[in-house]
Write an enzyme that holds these catalytic residues in place. Structure first.
Site, PDB file in Angstrom:
ATOM      1  N   GLY A 135     -12.122  -0.729 -12.128  1.00  0.00           N
ATOM      2  CA  GLY A 135     -12.998  -1.781 -12.648  1.00  0.00           C
ATOM      3  C   GLY A 135     -13.171  -1.703 -14.163  1.00  0.00           C
ATOM      4  O   GLY A 135     -12.550  -0.872 -14.834  1.00  0.00           O
TER       5      GLY A 135
ATOM      6  N   GLY B   2      -6.678  -4.747  -9.593  1.00  0.00           N
ATOM      7  CA  GLY B   2      -7.182  -3.980  -8.456  1.00  0.00           C
ATOM      8  C   GLY B   2      -8.598  -4.389  -8.072  1.00  0.00           C
ATOM      9  O   GLY B   2      -8.796  -5.294  -7.262  1.00  0.00           O
ATOM     10  N   THR B   3      -9.588  -3.760  -8.690  1.00  0.00           N
ATOM     11  CA  THR B   3     -10.988  -3.983  -8.317  1.00  0.00           C
ATOM     12  C   THR B   3     -11.380  -5.466  -8.325  1.00  0.00           C
ATOM     13  O   THR B   3     -12.047  -5.953  -7.404  1.00  0.00           O
ATOM     14  CB  THR B   3     -11.907  -3.202  -9.299  1.00  0.00           C
ATOM     15  OG1 THR B   3     -11.622  -1.817  -9.171  1.00  0.00           O
ATOM     16  CG2 THR B   3     -13.372  -3.451  -9.006  1.00  0.00           C
TER      17      THR B   3
ATOM     18  N   LYS C 154       0.853  -1.203   0.000  1.00  0.00           N
ATOM     19  CA  LYS C 154       0.000   0.000   0.000  1.00  0.00           C
ATOM     20  C   LYS C 154       0.889   1.253   0.000  1.00  0.00           C
ATOM     21  O   LYS C 154       1.879   1.318   0.733  1.00  0.00           O
ATOM     22  CB  LYS C 154      -0.900  -0.012   1.251  1.00  0.00           C
ATOM     23  CG  LYS C 154      -1.690   1.267   1.501  1.00  0.00           C
ATOM     24  CD  LYS C 154      -2.744   1.544   0.441  1.00  0.00           C
ATOM     25  CE  LYS C 154      -3.400   2.915   0.641  1.00  0.00           C
ATOM     26  NZ  LYS C 154      -4.244   3.318  -0.482  1.00  0.00           N
TER      27      LYS C 154
ATOM     28  N   CYS D  19      -2.457   9.875  -6.626  1.00  0.00           N
ATOM     29  CA  CYS D  19      -3.681   9.542  -5.873  1.00  0.00           C
ATOM     30  C   CYS D  19      -4.729  10.640  -6.082  1.00  0.00           C
ATOM     31  O   CYS D  19      -4.452  11.811  -5.847  1.00  0.00           O
ATOM     32  CB  CYS D  19      -3.374   9.406  -4.386  1.00  0.00           C
ATOM     33  SG  CYS D  19      -4.902   9.194  -3.417  1.00  0.00           S
TER      34      CYS D  19
ATOM     35  N   ASN E 207     -13.451   4.444  -5.057  1.00  0.00           N
ATOM     36  CA  ASN E 207     -12.845   4.464  -3.723  1.00  0.00           C
ATOM     37  C   ASN E 207     -12.392   5.865  -3.377  1.00  0.00           C
ATOM     38  O   ASN E 207     -12.009   6.653  -4.251  1.00  0.00           O
ATOM     39  CB  ASN E 207     -11.660   3.488  -3.645  1.00  0.00           C
ATOM     40  CG  ASN E 207     -10.335   4.128  -4.022  1.00  0.00           C
ATOM     41  OD1 ASN E 207      -9.688   4.771  -3.184  1.00  0.00           O
ATOM     42  ND2 ASN E 207      -9.944   4.008  -5.293  1.00  0.00           N
ATOM     43  N   SER E 208     -12.489   6.138  -2.094  1.00  0.00           N
ATOM     44  CA  SER E 208     -11.801   7.304  -1.540  1.00  0.00           C
ATOM     45  C   SER E 208     -11.190   6.865  -0.225  1.00  0.00           C
ATOM     46  O   SER E 208     -11.624   7.269   0.857  1.00  0.00           O
ATOM     47  CB  SER E 208     -12.757   8.486  -1.346  1.00  0.00           C
ATOM     48  OG  SER E 208     -12.010   9.593  -0.883  1.00  0.00           O
TER      49      SER E 208
ATOM     50  N   LEU F 144      -5.503   7.170   1.557  1.00  0.00           N
ATOM     51  CA  LEU F 144      -4.123   6.818   1.906  1.00  0.00           C
ATOM     52  C   LEU F 144      -3.998   6.208   3.309  1.00  0.00           C
ATOM     53  O   LEU F 144      -3.068   6.508   4.066  1.00  0.00           O
ATOM     54  CB  LEU F 144      -3.220   8.053   1.741  1.00  0.00           C
ATOM     55  CG  LEU F 144      -1.755   7.940   1.369  1.00  0.00           C
ATOM     56  CD1 LEU F 144      -1.427   6.771   0.454  1.00  0.00           C
ATOM     57  CD2 LEU F 144      -1.268   9.222   0.760  1.00  0.00           C
TER      58      LEU F 144
END
Ligand code: RRO
Length: 313
Positions: free
Chosen positions: A225, A278-279, A44, A130, A69-70, A73
């Protein structure tokens, strides 16, 4: 399995996790490693100090077309992930450096490169893209990226580990040429780029309750996604073409929207040296690696379409 190389790192095959997915705790990182079918672990993105990130709900995964996503961090702080960099590790690790300022990034980068544990099998993915921090990340703008990289590399000197940048999605020809120009300026430092981070500024609504699906940032977050697959593919292809035309030895790693073996294959066709998930990983868990690898290799070996192409959601 078909091996691939990124800088000095040798991966047994093409597929591993995207930064921020299944990698926030050391336990999760270990699980990625133990699946055997995940070619590397990306940790991460970290900051100097641990962060809780944004409030929940901060992930929206119940659409089959996209995620939002939010996270904000959330991470254990850079020292926490250092424990994952084992001496003589056989499993490649990309240590993702986030940081809130360039000075933070410099401190973290210096620490990792000086760290005895960061051996041959460790690379660094510097994330300045980000979309969820309430300010424009450096990599969105060529001038800003150039300034940040100049400051960072003049403080760190040559980073002895495989080093790359996680980039945001770009859309316009001018952006691809100006960002490539910056990357070319630091070609002796940059071994790879990863395209793309989540697409900024998505929103979705829960129509039963009239709320946004996620709470932080007034419901806005980064989109991932299947919906972002064509954007990821185009970014990989554009940069691969530019790098080839300029004879730049910089690998491009595909990220964004992979949920089938054919998606992996498309990224390879676009010019990717490896592919991150990822998704799809977040939604379906660690079993995705074995499945994607088997189906992707079906294309490579037989050049035919495995059954997944005939499945309907
Ligand atoms: O933590 C996040 O909110 C986050 C990060 Br650092 C990133 O790079 N990309 C993203 O979609 N979310």
């Amino acid at each position: 399995m078909y091996p691939t190389s990124i800088g000095k790192l040798h991966l047994p095959h093409f597929i591993y996790n995207a930064a921020g997915v299944w990698d926030t705790t050391l336990h999760q990182c270990q699980q990625l490693e133990e699946t055997r079918f995940c070619a590397a672990t990306v940790t991460k993105s970290c900051t100097l100090y641990s962060r809780k990130g944004n409030e929940y709900p901060k992930y929206h995964f119940d659409s089959s077309h996209f995620s939002i996503n939010s996270n904000g961090l959330e991470n254990g702080g850079y020292a926490y992930y250092i424990d994952y960099l084992k001496p003589q590790a056989t499993h490649p690790v990309f240590y993702s450096v986030g940081g809130m300022t360039d000075d933070e990034r410099i401190t973290i980068l210096k620490y990792i490169t000086a760290c005895a544990h960061a051996g041959e099998n460790c690379g660094i993915e510097l994330n300045m893209s980000c979309p969820n921090l309430g300010c424009q990340p450096a990599a969105y703008d060529a001038k800003h990226l150039d300034q940040a990289l100049r400051k960072i590399f003049s403080a760190t000197g040559k980073i002895p580990l495989t080093f790359g940048l996680k980039l945001p999605p770009y859309y316009l020809p001018e952006q691809f040429s100006s960002i490539s120009e910056v990357i070319a300026n630091y070609k002796s430092q940059i071994d790879f780029i990863t395209c793309i981070n989540s697409v900024p500024n998505g929103i979705d609504f829960d129509i039963d309750n009239d709320y946004t699906k996620i709470v932080p940032n007034e419901g806005y977050g980064g989109i991932g996604g299947p919906a972002v697959l064509p954007i990821g593919l185009a970014n990989v292809r554009r940069f691969s073409q530019i790098f080839r035309a300029r004879d730049l030895d910089i690998a491009v790693i595909g990220c964004g929207g992979v949920s089938s073996g054919s998606d992996v294959y498309k990224y390879i066709l676009a010019g990717a040296a490896a592919v991150q998930v990822g998704t799809h990983l977040w939604k379906n868990g660690l079993c995705v690696f074995e499945e994607l690898l088997g189906r992707h290799e079906h294309y490579l070996i037989l050049g035919t379409h495995p059954m997944e192409d005939f499945q309907v959601d």
